[in-house]
Design a protein around this motif. Structure first.
Motif, PDB file in Angstrom:
ATOM      1  N   VAL A 156       0.872  -1.093  -0.263  1.00 26.34           N
ATOM      2  CA  VAL A 156      -0.013   0.064  -0.162  1.00 26.34           C
ATOM      3  C   VAL A 156       0.804   1.667   0.063  1.00 26.34           C
ATOM      4  O   VAL A 156       0.301   2.921   0.206  1.00 26.34           O
ATOM      5  CB  VAL A 156      -0.763   0.111   1.090  1.00 26.34           C
ATOM      6  N   GLY A 157       2.353   0.850  -0.077  1.00 24.26           N
ATOM      7  CA  GLY A 157       3.304   2.036  -0.059  1.00 24.26           C
ATOM      8  C   GLY A 157       3.714   2.178  -1.122  1.00 24.26           C
ATOM      9  O   GLY A 157       5.090   2.890  -1.629  1.00 24.26           O
ATOM     10  N   GLY A 158       3.352   1.775  -2.578  1.00 24.03           N
ATOM     11  CA  GLY A 158       3.655   1.565  -3.785  1.00 24.03           C
ATOM     12  C   GLY A 158       4.689   0.262  -3.860  1.00 24.03           C
ATOM     13  O   GLY A 158       5.519  -0.012  -3.357  1.00 24.03           O
ATOM     14  N   SER A 159       6.095   0.848  -5.222  1.00 28.70           N
ATOM     15  CA  SER A 159       7.102   0.117  -4.864  1.00 28.70           C
ATOM     16  C   SER A 159       7.906   0.741  -4.225  1.00 28.70           C
ATOM     17  O   SER A 159       9.123  -0.146  -3.941  1.00 28.70           O
ATOM     18  CB  SER A 159       7.366   0.081  -6.393  1.00 28.70           C
ATOM     19  N   THR A 160       8.231   1.529  -3.778  1.00 29.30           N
ATOM     20  CA  THR A 160       8.892   2.431  -2.323  1.00 29.30           C
ATOM     21  C   THR A 160       8.745   1.115  -1.189  1.00 29.30           C
ATOM     22  O   THR A 160      10.048   0.773  -1.097  1.00 29.30           O
ATOM     23  CB  THR A 160       8.293   2.820  -1.965  1.00 29.30           C
ATOM     24  N   ALA A 161       7.530   0.274  -1.122  1.00 23.49           N
ATOM     25  CA  ALA A 161       7.690  -0.056   0.184  1.00 23.49           C
ATOM     26  C   ALA A 161       8.515  -1.425  -0.208  1.00 23.49           C
ATOM     27  O   ALA A 161       9.227  -1.985   0.144  1.00 23.49           O
ATOM     28  CB  ALA A 161       6.395  -0.312   0.571  1.00 23.49           C
ATOM     29  N   VAL A 184      19.330   3.915  -9.837  1.00 26.10           N
ATOM     30  CA  VAL A 184      18.189   3.178  -9.528  1.00 26.10           C
ATOM     31  C   VAL A 184      17.389   4.586  -8.784  1.00 26.10           C
ATOM     32  O   VAL A 184      17.940   5.749  -8.863  1.00 26.10           O
ATOM     33  CB  VAL A 184      18.989   2.675  -8.298  1.00 26.10           C
ATOM     34  N   HIS A 185      16.131   4.505  -8.759  1.00 25.73           N
ATOM     35  CA  HIS A 185      14.786   5.201  -7.422  1.00 25.73           C
ATOM     36  C   HIS A 185      15.007   5.512  -6.705  1.00 25.73           C
ATOM     37  O   HIS A 185      16.203   4.506  -5.834  1.00 25.73           O
ATOM     38  CB  HIS A 185      13.107   4.405  -7.471  1.00 25.73           C
ATOM     39  N   LYS A 186      15.457   6.509  -5.671  1.00 26.50           N
ATOM     40  CA  LYS A 186      15.411   6.588  -4.908  1.00 26.50           C
ATOM     41  C   LYS A 186      15.551   5.692  -3.263  1.00 26.50           C
ATOM     42  O   LYS A 186      15.772   6.104  -2.515  1.00 26.50           O
ATOM     43  CB  LYS A 186      15.374   8.390  -4.373  1.00 26.50           C
ATOM     44  N   SER A 187      13.867   5.151  -4.151  1.00 22.36           N
ATOM     45  CA  SER A 187      13.596   4.006  -2.502  1.00 22.36           C
ATOM     46  C   SER A 187      14.330   2.824  -2.324  1.00 22.36           C
ATOM     47  O   SER A 187      14.910   2.264  -1.637  1.00 22.36           O
ATOM     48  CB  SER A 187      12.434   3.532  -2.951  1.00 22.36           C
ATOM     49  N   VAL A 188      15.788   3.135  -4.018  1.00 22.42           N
ATOM     50  CA  VAL A 188      16.726   1.598  -3.710  1.00 22.42           C
ATOM     51  C   VAL A 188      17.555   1.880  -2.714  1.00 22.42           C
ATOM     52  O   VAL A 188      18.332   1.493  -1.431  1.00 22.42           O
ATOM     53  CB  VAL A 188      17.365   1.718  -5.127  1.00 22.42           C
ATOM     54  N   VAL A 236      18.941  -5.254  -9.722  1.00 20.08           N
ATOM     55  CA  VAL A 236      18.698  -4.327 -11.089  1.00 20.08           C
ATOM     56  C   VAL A 236      17.016  -3.416 -11.577  1.00 20.08           C
ATOM     57  O   VAL A 236      15.824  -4.216 -10.617  1.00 20.08           O
ATOM     58  CB  VAL A 236      18.910  -5.111 -12.249  1.00 20.08           C
ATOM     59  N   THR A 237      16.716  -2.509 -12.477  1.00 18.31           N
ATOM     60  CA  THR A 237      15.877  -1.633 -12.525  1.00 18.31           C
ATOM     61  C   THR A 237      15.228  -2.536 -14.349  1.00 18.31           C
ATOM     62  O   THR A 237      16.408  -2.228 -14.866  1.00 18.31           O
ATOM     63  CB  THR A 237      15.767  -0.177 -12.654  1.00 18.31           C
ATOM     64  N   LEU A 238      14.214  -2.704 -14.138  1.00 14.95           N
ATOM     65  CA  LEU A 238      13.918  -3.370 -15.542  1.00 14.95           C
ATOM     66  C   LEU A 238      12.672  -3.159 -15.688  1.00 14.95           C
ATOM     67  O   LEU A 238      11.760  -3.858 -14.971  1.00 14.95           O
ATOM     68  CB  LEU A 238      14.272  -4.507 -15.774  1.00 14.95           C
ATOM     69  N   THR A 294       1.509  -1.935  -9.794  1.00 12.90           N
ATOM     70  CA  THR A 294       0.734  -2.343 -10.066  1.00 12.90           C
ATOM     71  C   THR A 294      -0.676  -1.105 -10.736  1.00 12.90           C
ATOM     72  O   THR A 294      -0.878  -0.368 -11.231  1.00 12.90           O
ATOM     73  CB  THR A 294      -0.440  -2.632  -9.277  1.00 12.90           C
ATOM     74  N   HIS A 295       0.126   0.019  -9.596  1.00 15.53           N
ATOM     75  CA  HIS A 295      -1.195   1.750 -10.364  1.00 15.53           C
ATOM     76  C   HIS A 295       0.068   2.484 -11.519  1.00 15.53           C
ATOM     77  O   HIS A 295      -0.819   2.952 -11.791  1.00 15.53           O
ATOM     78  CB  HIS A 295      -1.101   2.428  -8.693  1.00 15.53           C
ATOM     79  N   LYS A 296       1.149   1.866 -11.677  1.00 16.74           N
ATOM     80  CA  LYS A 296       1.358   2.749 -12.942  1.00 16.74           C
ATOM     81  C   LYS A 296       0.789   2.454 -14.099  1.00 16.74           C
ATOM     82  O   LYS A 296       0.251   2.973 -15.236  1.00 16.74           O
ATOM     83  CB  LYS A 296       3.184   2.427 -12.958  1.00 16.74           C
ATOM     84  N   MET A 297       1.586   0.638 -14.024  1.00 17.99           N
ATOM     85  CA  MET A 297       1.016   0.326 -16.041  1.00 17.99           C
ATOM     86  C   MET A 297      -0.591  -0.728 -15.741  1.00 17.99           C
ATOM     87  O   MET A 297      -0.883  -0.790 -17.308  1.00 17.99           O
ATOM     88  CB  MET A 297       1.893  -0.220 -16.374  1.00 17.99           C
TER      89      MET A 297
HETATM   90  C1  LIG Z   1      12.301   2.494 -11.594  1.00 18.59           C
HETATM   91  C2  LIG Z   1      11.166   2.766  -9.582  1.00 18.59           C
HETATM   92  N1  LIG Z   1      11.599   1.939  -8.835  1.00 18.59           N
HETATM   93  C3  LIG Z   1      10.373   2.750  -7.965  1.00 18.59           C
HETATM   94  C4  LIG Z   1       9.593   3.533  -7.942  1.00 18.59           C
HETATM   95  C5  LIG Z   1       8.805   3.878  -7.095  1.00 18.59           C
HETATM   96  O1  LIG Z   1       7.676   3.743  -6.995  1.00 18.59           O
HETATM   97  P1  LIG Z   1       6.224   4.032  -6.134  1.00 18.59           P
HETATM   98  O2  LIG Z   1       5.891   5.065  -6.972  1.00 18.59           O
HETATM   99  O3  LIG Z   1       5.109   3.096  -6.674  1.00 18.59           O
HETATM  100  O4  LIG Z   1       6.219   3.856  -5.027  1.00 18.59           O
HETATM  101  C6  LIG Z   1       9.064   4.579  -9.237  1.00 18.59           C
HETATM  102  C7  LIG Z   1       8.576   5.532  -9.486  1.00 18.59           C
HETATM  103  O5  LIG Z   1       8.664   6.330  -9.810  1.00 18.59           O
HETATM  104  C8  LIG Z   1      10.314   4.588 -10.366  1.00 18.59           C
HETATM  105  O6  LIG Z   1      10.480   4.938 -11.387  1.00 18.59           O
END
Ligand SMILES: Cc1ncc(COP(=O)(O)O)c(C=O)c1O
Length: 611
Positions: A156-161, A184-188, A236-238, A294-297
């Protein structure tokens, strides 16, 4: 237990709760929207009373005088100049009266109130995200089945969680070494900080045609895994934000041979593997832990995401504990139900879910082909294929030479061959376009599109990303094509398309030279030293600002991010090697912009004082 893909157990539980009309003696405090419904009732009663009073007055022949009529009557007795002043006074008075008299509207719309009826919490029948035994467990099992996972977790906190909890799971002790793609995304990065991990950053592979970074190459992964066999995993991010990617299978194999889990931030690829025209999913390529927004695409509410796992390389009980750490103990039920619904849509309709969206994309692409001014980013192999398919068989020899890679964006055959290695797959739903004349930057094109009612996903100095999805329609495609046509006329250039020199195509090459890592991979190492991350902020008194040419060998106290492509060249705590320093200076001298640094002109840098 046989799974029933057409059911949405969590969503259904919410409907059942709503329809049961039980009295709430629990949170949430809005009591399923009751707090607002009471106010709405009051408003409606007041309105009904007002209407009745009006009706009575008109029946008695006393039509009430409107405020504006009153002002006109008063104004008529004044001279022209005075009237003007009086009108201004009246307007002010009117505004003041309105402010004092009218109640601000504090009741949400009925549609919103309906949503509140579904905003429940953990009560009998609605299960518990952190100890699922009922409808959440069923919904997650259905999701695992649909996405090809052994186990799926709702986020429930996005891919961030998801990224945070995956890193906190594999980095199970302070100082754990983990291999991480540099861009990478800042969550990483936040996950690394929370875990107190040491990151070995792997250089991303850069597509020479576009200058955009994709995931690290197989060669890079191989080298890093060999150098750090003790690493706890590779992340990795893909695909990347532009929908670009390549086959993950060899990377999964290398990780597994070394006994490491492969973690994939597939935030932008929740739809992957669900239609023959879509690239393969990370799970099907062998990834052990995969995070998807799941909310993105797909069709979940914003913040709705999933974490999928398979195999034994990820400690699942630890993962559950980490998820409980980074996610609320009161997760949003509407968000979770939207995950259940997004899954059901896909599960029931299969590949057909994407038929309408892909049709919209194909209308857009056909229309774009008739607007040669605007071009579409594609993997080199696909571009060549399309160019070959466009010509009559009799013309093929002539066309084959016309389509020589040398003439495509000024890239050499060798470069394009290299391109085929790291950028072989493109998400068809991400239409990455650019002005072939080089007149409008990506930002400029975005502005022009927005002025014509089309809001892109994002833009950079060159490209605009138009995000289509399963929800896109033919009308969307037509609208953006009309907008592009209009932009083309508004920013027309005399005569035909310009030569590459005139159009700035050659500049694309140059810009890419400065903004990418084209020669970098040959010359430098493919991966960094282990860089320690922690939650302790860098203290100012431990840093010093020095001339940049004295920085080699020092540890940086700031991030250096040339933009584009926005890949941090240096992270705080990382040693600045002479190669990196030369690269930073080259980029600076070529006019690249930098994020993250204290001195944007990069004459100086903030580094750690010598210990
Ligand atoms: C590559 C990547 N990973 C993770 C996230 C974080 O996703 P979320 O916004 O669902 O937390 C994003 C957000 O844009 C992203 O671009």
């Amino acid at each position: 237990m046989k799974l029933k893909s057409h059911r949405a157990p969590l969503y259904e539980a919410l409907l059942a709760y709503r329809d049961s009309r039980q009295r709430s003696f629990h949170v949430p405090g809005h009591k399923n929207g009751q707090v607002y419904r009471a106010l709405l009732q009051k408003e409606e009663n007041a309105y009904a009373d007002g209407q009745a009073a009006k009706h009575n007055e008109s029946h008695l022949g006393k039509e009430p005088l409107e405020q504006s009529q009153l002002h006109i009557v008063e104004g008529e007795q004044l001279a022209a100049g005075e009237r003007q002043e009086s009108l201004q006074d009246n307007t002010l008075r009117e505004e003041k009266d309105q402010e004092e008299q009218s109640q601000p509207n504090i009741v949400p719309t009925r549609a919103f109130l309906e949503m509140m009826r579904l905003d429940v919490t953990e009560i009998s029948g609605t299960d518990d995200l952190h100890h699922p035994e009922g409808v959440i467990m069923e919904a997650q099992q259905l999701a695992a089945d649909c996405y090809g996972a052994e186990e799926s977790f709702f986020l429930v906190g996005g891919s961030t969680a998801g990224n945070l909890s995956l890193l906190l799971t594999v980095c199970d002790e302070p100082g754990s070494i983990v291999l991480v793609q540099r861009n990478v995304h800042k969550s990483v990065i936040h996950g690394l900080m929370l875990a107190g991990a040491k990151a070995v950053f792997l250089e991303p592979w850069v597509d020479p045609t576009s200058g955009l970074a994709v995931m690290p190459s197989v060669k890079t992964v191989q080298a890093a895994v060999q150098a750090y066999p003790e690493a706890k995993g590779l992340l990795v991010t893909l695909p990347n934000y532009y929908g670009m990617g390549a086959d993950l299978t060899p990377i999964a194999r290398i990780c597994h041979e070394a006994g490491m889990p492969l973690l994939v931030d597939e935030a932008h690829g929740a739809h992957y593997g669900q239609h023959p025209e879509l690239p393969a999913s990370a799970l099907s390529c062998g990834a052990d832990g995969v995070v998807q927004s799941t909310h993105k695409m797909l069709s979940a509410f914003t913040m709705g995401a999933m974490l999928h796992v398979q195999g034994t390389r990820i400690n699942r009980s630890l993962l559950r504990q980490r998820l409980a750490m980074v996610q609320s103990s009161s997760p949003s039920y509407p968000v979770m139900a939207s995950l259940d619904l997004a899954r059901r849509l896909l599960h029931v309709q299969g590949a057909q879910t994407f038929t309408a969206g892909l049709a919209a994309v194909s209308i857009f692409k056909r229309g774009l082909a008739e607007l040669p001014r605007f071009r579409l980013l594609q993997p080199a192999a696909l571009l060549q294929q399309e160019l070959s398919a466009e010509v009559e068989p009799a013309d093929q020899t002539a066309h084959a030479s016309a389509a020589q890679p040398e003439q495509m964006h000024g890239q050499s055959a060798a470069e394009l061959g290299h391109a085929a290695a790291g950028y072989t797959a493109q998400d068809p739903f991400k239409a990455v376009i650019y002005d072939g004349l080089g007149i409008l930057s990506g930002y400029g094109l975005q502005q022009q599109l927005e002025a014509r009612g089309c809001i892109p996903e994002m833009s950079d100095e060159q490209y605009v990303v138009l995000l289509f999805s399963l929800g896109s329609t033919e009308e969307d495609a037509q609208h953006v094509l009309l907008a592009l046509q209009d932009i083309s006329s508004a920013f027309a250039v005399e005569g035909d398309l310009l030569s590459p020199e005139e159009s700035g195509e050659h500049m694309r090459g140059e810009k890419h030279y400065i903004s990418t890592w084209n020669n970098f991979q040959e010359k430098a190492t493919y991966y960094s030293e282990p860089i320690p991350f922690s939650l302790q902020p860098i203290r100012e008194e431990h840093t010093i600002v020095i001339p940049i040419n004295e920085c080699a060998g020092r540890r940086s106290a700031e991030m250096v991010i040339p933009y584009p492509p926005g890949i941090p060249l240096v992270y705080p705590g990382e040693h600045i090697s002479p190669t990196i320093l030369a690269r930073i200076q080259l980029l600076r001298d070529e006019g690249a912009k930098f994020h993250g640094v204290t001195d944007a002109s990069l004459q100086t840098m903030k580094v750690m004082k010598n210990e």
